[in-house]
Design an enzyme around this catalytic site. Structure first.
Site: not given
Length: 406
Positions: A124, A244
């Site tokens: 990732h 987030k």
């Protein structure tokens, strides 16, 4: 067996995870998932079979129960395992101790005082580095030396089933010199697992990699919702903020570390060699199959990702050791998320950002529509289970629908 457990159930006799549930006539309380049912621990306590203060089972979070320590919490799980197998045990002939999961509402299993999100999948981190920075130097110089993380927002962690609203914020349109304000156009999920801390530490105290598992009660599935366009504009120099902190979703059942014991595997080779406080012995990764599906409104689900928790470069013991090495204290119920779990193959990438590669490779849904990111009305569902021979231990699911921005 006292109660029938369907074959291939996530909640087998080998699992017995803890959670908080309620029904029309039962206030929020502690329970254990058994097949398609929930064993009401507050009701079991009335049989006078436990030798500790069972008021902890009547609380609306598990923090006080977890605080009793693994000597007690593990014994409760083992006792239940034994009773369920014994047709003449204290549970026999007492259907009132069980509730059908379909009749129960699940709640946040713990009060989360603090939440930290890591960035521990090398695949990732490499993919994101290629997209946002220099493809030739995708990983930042520190990435293979420390489990990178940031302090997230605990107040906006919600349990599976609770919808989330599309976030609003500042973004910088392509080729623009000034930002605009509005709903995120690039809403994404991140496939993660979270672990729940099971012991407190004092400020100044550190937890070693060899002790770390004593401080981890269990794991949940974790969806770290992300607004990629807001993130791109705000993340330099201090990292994630509004992109987030608007929402994270977790599965309601905490699967204990003990239940996951049969699924330990070795992790990727760490090169260069880590500093001594991050060294560890034994197998610290776990073979847990993971998948993500998107269900557009009034349509059927399309599975878009199949990944595995064993891919993580940095393991939980290293994450906790690093988190506390400076003397940062942790508390029971604190949540630590793994970071997006991506594998090497394109179908194992754990976010839309990677799966649709910044919108350049849209995903096909079963209803013929395309997805570059998550649309309003979409429901994102994550599932996870571990299987070895005839032992299956699952997490159920974390599922949330995206509503338009308020």
């Amino acid at each position: 067996m006292i109660i029938n457990i369907p074959e291939n159930s996530d909640f087998s006799i080998h699992n017995l995870p803890f959670g908080i549930f309620s029904t029309q006539d039962r206030s929020p309380r502690a329970g254990v998932a058994v097949g398609e049912h929930i064993l009401d621990l507050a009701a079991v306590a009335e049989l006078d079979v436990f030798d500790f203060n069972t008021a902890v089972f009547e609380k609306d979070v598990l923090n006080d129960f977890i605080s009793l320590g693994k000597e007690i919490t593990s014994k409760v799980r083992k006792d239940i395992q034994y009773w369920l197998k014994d047709d003449e045990s204290v549970l026999a002939g007492k259907p009132e101790l069980f509730v059908a999961q379909t009749e129960a509402q699940m709640h946040m299993p713990v009060y989360v005082g603090d939440y930290t999100d890591f960035y521990s999948s090398i695949e990732h981190a490499t993919n994101v580095g290629k997209m946002f920075r220099d493809p030739a130097n995708a990983l930042l110089p520190n990435w293979k030396h420390i489990p990178v993380g940031y302090h997230g927002r605990a107040s906006s962690i919600v349990v599976s089933g609770e919808p989330i609203h599309r976030p609003k914020g500042q973004t910088l349109p392509k080729d623009a010199s000034a930002p605009v304000f509005g709903p995120s156009q690039r809403l994404d999920f991140e496939l993660e697992m979270g672990f729940v801390c099971g012991k407190n530490t004092e400020m100044g105290e550190s937890v070693s990699t060899s002790e770390a598992e004593d401080y981890i009660f269990g794991l949940v599935l974790f969806n770290d919702w992300s607004a990629r366009d807001i993130q791109k504009w705000e993340y330099v120099p201090l990292g994630p903020f509004l992109a987030k902190n608007f929402a994270s979703s977790i599965s309601p059942w905490i699967v204990t570390l003990e239940a996951l014991e049969p699924f330990r595997v070795s992790g990727p080779e760490q090169e260069p060699k880590v500093l001594p406080y991050l060294e560890y012995r034994g197998d610290k990764n776990y073979d847990i199959n993971l998948e993500v599906g998107i269900t557009p409104e009034n349509s059927e689900e399309t599975i878009i990702c199949k990944s595995n928790f064993q891919y993580m470069y940095w393991n939980m013991a290293q994450q906790l050791a690093h988190h506390t090495v400076n003397g940062c204290n942790i508390n029971v119920g604190d949540m630590m998320a793994s970071g997006t779990i991506s594998g090497k193959s394109e179908d194992s990438y754990g976010s839309m950002l990677e799966l649709a590669w910044m919108g350049t490779k849209p995903l096909q849904m079963k209803d013929g529509s395309e997805r570059k990111f998550i649309n309003d009305g979409d429901t994102v569902t994550m599932r996870g289970y571990a299987q070895k021979d005839d032992i299956r231990v699952g997490f159920g699911e974390v599922s949330s629908k995206v509503l338009p921005a308020k």
